[in-house]
Motif scaffolding. Structure first.
Motif, PDB file in Angstrom:
ATOM      1  N   PRO A  77       0.848  -1.194   0.000  1.00  6.94           N
ATOM      2  CA  PRO A  77       0.000   0.000   0.000  1.00  6.94           C
ATOM      3  C   PRO A  77       0.886   1.247   0.000  1.00  6.94           C
ATOM      4  O   PRO A  77       2.056   1.181   0.387  1.00  6.94           O
ATOM      5  CB  PRO A  77      -0.764  -0.116   1.321  1.00  6.94           C
ATOM      6  N   PRO A  78       0.326   2.395  -0.419  1.00  3.96           N
ATOM      7  CA  PRO A  78       1.103   3.634  -0.344  1.00  3.96           C
ATOM      8  C   PRO A  78       1.491   3.972   1.096  1.00  3.96           C
ATOM      9  O   PRO A  78       2.545   4.543   1.336  1.00  3.96           O
ATOM     10  CB  PRO A  78       0.171   4.695  -0.916  1.00  3.96           C
ATOM     11  N   SER A  79       0.628   3.599   2.059  1.00  3.05           N
ATOM     12  CA  SER A  79       0.894   3.839   3.478  1.00  3.05           C
ATOM     13  C   SER A  79      -0.008   2.919   4.298  1.00  3.05           C
ATOM     14  O   SER A  79      -1.003   2.384   3.784  1.00  3.05           O
ATOM     15  CB  SER A  79       0.602   5.298   3.846  1.00  3.05           C
ATOM     16  N   PHE A  80       0.320   2.777   5.584  1.00  4.04           N
ATOM     17  CA  PHE A  80      -0.526   1.950   6.447  1.00  4.04           C
ATOM     18  C   PHE A  80      -1.899   2.603   6.626  1.00  4.04           C
ATOM     19  O   PHE A  80      -2.928   1.916   6.640  1.00  4.04           O
ATOM     20  CB  PHE A  80       0.135   1.713   7.808  1.00  4.04           C
ATOM     21  N   ASP A  81      -1.949   3.933   6.732  1.00  6.26           N
ATOM     22  CA  ASP A  81      -3.230   4.632   6.871  1.00  6.26           C
ATOM     23  C   ASP A  81      -4.141   4.371   5.679  1.00  6.26           C
ATOM     24  O   ASP A  81      -5.354   4.198   5.830  1.00  6.26           O
ATOM     25  CB  ASP A  81      -3.011   6.145   7.042  1.00  6.26           C
ATOM     26  N   ALA A 136     -10.075  -5.544  12.872  1.00  8.78           N
ATOM     27  CA  ALA A 136      -8.952  -5.417  13.810  1.00  8.78           C
ATOM     28  C   ALA A 136      -7.981  -6.583  13.649  1.00  8.78           C
ATOM     29  O   ALA A 136      -6.758  -6.393  13.647  1.00  8.78           O
ATOM     30  CB  ALA A 136      -9.472  -5.335  15.243  1.00  8.78           C
ATOM     31  N   LYS A 137      -8.525  -7.796  13.496  1.00  7.71           N
ATOM     32  CA  LYS A 137      -7.674  -8.979  13.319  1.00  7.71           C
ATOM     33  C   LYS A 137      -6.898  -8.886  12.004  1.00  7.71           C
ATOM     34  O   LYS A 137      -5.704  -9.194  11.957  1.00  7.71           O
ATOM     35  CB  LYS A 137      -8.535 -10.246  13.350  1.00  7.71           C
ATOM     36  N   ARG A 138      -7.559  -8.430  10.950  1.00  4.54           N
ATOM     37  CA  ARG A 138      -6.890  -8.288   9.647  1.00  4.54           C
ATOM     38  C   ARG A 138      -5.788  -7.232   9.704  1.00  4.54           C
ATOM     39  O   ARG A 138      -4.727  -7.400   9.107  1.00  4.54           O
ATOM     40  CB  ARG A 138      -7.904  -7.958   8.548  1.00  4.54           C
ATOM     41  N   LEU A 139      -6.032  -6.138  10.407  1.00  2.73           N
ATOM     42  CA  LEU A 139      -5.004  -5.086  10.503  1.00  2.73           C
ATOM     43  C   LEU A 139      -3.808  -5.564  11.315  1.00  2.73           C
ATOM     44  O   LEU A 139      -2.663  -5.219  11.009  1.00  2.73           O
ATOM     45  CB  LEU A 139      -5.598  -3.807  11.084  1.00  2.73           C
TER      46      LEU A 139
END
Length: 194
Positions: A129-133, A151-154
């Motif tokens: 991704p370009p960033s985590f955000d 939440a689990k996926r993140l």
């Protein structure tokens, strides 16, 4: 196997857009064959058995796994089994058809473990991704998981992002079109396509 018959493995963190980039690639280059994975998870709205995934119950999946019918298998997010049927991959590579696997990090690592014993040459591509955000925004924007599942996926995504240096090529998914183009460049180079 010749260099022109290398399997392309595309992975990246959850919600990075692997499926979207793969669909854009196939829209532009329909000659690329993408393996259809098997899974024990329930279909999401609009998903079609044999097209999106091969949906099966756990008993059937585990029987196929024991029989050696998968290139790789993994339990994803602690919730469902996923696997890549081996025979179609071998058949498409033997025919010289550009062959792509779009799988998670566990699956890519499992392919690395088995590739040599199966005589497969593989190019590993990491979609970042370009960033985590931005990854968080994409995951929440999908609207396909509960807040607990998100939440689990993140949590999983943070681990997956740390594995980027295990891969041969990194493509940043700033835009789907550019990421699909960059992926095509990797495939074209490996298969000697101009």
């Amino acid at each position: 196997m010749s260099q022109r018959n290398r399997l392309i493995v595309l992975t990246g963190p959850t919600a990075v857009g692997k499926g979207t980039v793969e669909a854009a690639l196939r829209g532009e280059h329909p000659g690329v064959w993408v393996s259809v994975s098997a899974t024990t998870r329930a279909p999401r709205p609009g998903e079609v058995d044999g097209v999106t995934y091969w949906f099966m119950d756990e008993e059937e999946f585990l029987a196929k796994e024991r029989a050696g019918e998968f290139l790789e298998t993994a339990v994803v997010h602690g919730m469902a089994h996923y696997g890549t049927p081996l025979r179609p991959v071998e058949e498409h590579l033997a025919m010289g058809v550009p062959t792509l696997l779009e799988i998670d990090l566990q699956g890519a690592r499992r392919v690395k473990e088995r590739a040599a014993e199966l005589g497969l040459e593989v190019v590993y591509v990491f979609l970042a991704p370009p960033s985590f955000d931005e990854l968080v925004a994409r995951l929440k924007g999908r609207g396909t998981e509960t807040p607990e599942q998100q939440a689990k996926r993140l949590e999983t995504a943070r681990v997956e992002l740390a594995a980027e240096d295990e891969f041969d090529v990194t493509i940043v998914n700033n835009t789907v079109e550019q990421a699909a183009h960059d992926l095509w460049q990797v495939i074209a180079q490996e298969y000697g396509i101009r």
